[in-house]
Write an enzyme that holds these catalytic residues in place. Sequence first.
Site, PDB file in Angstrom:
ATOM      1  N   ARG A   1       2.257  -4.320  -0.671  1.00 56.85           N
ATOM      2  CA  ARG A   1       3.585  -3.494  -0.859  1.00 56.85           C
ATOM      3  C   ARG A   1       4.374  -3.663  -0.012  1.00 56.85           C
ATOM      4  O   ARG A   1       5.723  -3.466  -0.201  1.00 56.85           O
ATOM      5  CB  ARG A   1       2.894  -2.177  -1.028  1.00 56.85           C
TER       6      ARG A   1
ATOM      7  N   CYS B   1       4.746   5.632   4.985  1.00 57.10           N
ATOM      8  CA  CYS B   1       3.912   4.944   3.922  1.00 57.10           C
ATOM      9  C   CYS B   1       4.735   5.014   2.591  1.00 57.10           C
ATOM     10  O   CYS B   1       6.055   4.839   2.451  1.00 57.10           O
ATOM     11  CB  CYS B   1       2.711   5.717   3.780  1.00 57.10           C
TER      12      CYS B   1
END
Length: 286
Positions: free
Chosen positions: A183, A241
């Site tokens: 990611r 995050c």
Amino acid sequence: MKPNASTDSNPLVSPADLAAELAAPGPGGAPVLLDVRWELGGPPGRPAYEAGHLPGAVYVDLDAELAGEPGPRGRHPLPDLAVFGAAMRAAGVSAGTPVVVYDGGQGWAAARAWWLLRWAGHPDVRVLDGGLAAWRGELSLDVPRPAPGDFRPVPGGLPLLDADGAAAVARSGLLLDARAGERYRGEVEPIDPVAGHVPGAVSAPTSGNVGPDGRFLPVEALEARFKELGVLDAPEVGVYCGSGVSAAHEVLAMEAAGIRAALYAGSWSEWSRDPSRPVATGPDRG
């Protein structure tokens, strides 16, 4: 002392030590236990709680009580302080009583609860290392009704970043990205509208904080990990995050290693909503 050093006591408690504290409470009394079971995209945690939890533990809903409504500030923005404070008081949390939080074992949700309480001014909060998966004592089906606590949130106990602050830390300090490496690199993005990372951020997946048993690495191993990432040489450290949940796990791991880091609560889910913010892809900056 380095600017990012922490002098707080250990934010983790082992299952054995917690069992001993519950059996023979100290001067501050037995800790209030909060069950924060939650999984990203998974089933609600309440049924799992009702199927068995630590005796005396109160269930806390991450989505409803530890986060605000999804929107421009991200998928899990900070909760309204009145809602959060009321939930903590209903769970029996008082300013002078120790608190231990746990989840199913991943540690993300427990870390979010730990971070919120510490940021909101509670002085004595710990996470059960390994969560419910590491607990060897009996479980209970009883749903407690604790006497209301007196905790009133006063923000500022831990450092917090907004989007501009995160960008500044990426330029002049060290901004860690706690998501999975794919990611970060922009190879996949299963949740948020744009793939990639904050320019200048360094990849540091939370999986590197724990061992195969799901418990945090020993302090020496955590120190070595963060030294390799450049944390010990940075004047300021921030973490983000996807939505500010797993990043709290990284902040907790650093706190256990004696390092104070700031949380970018909005994280990538906030950053990527604004098309004017730059996006980087590919591997670390080197």
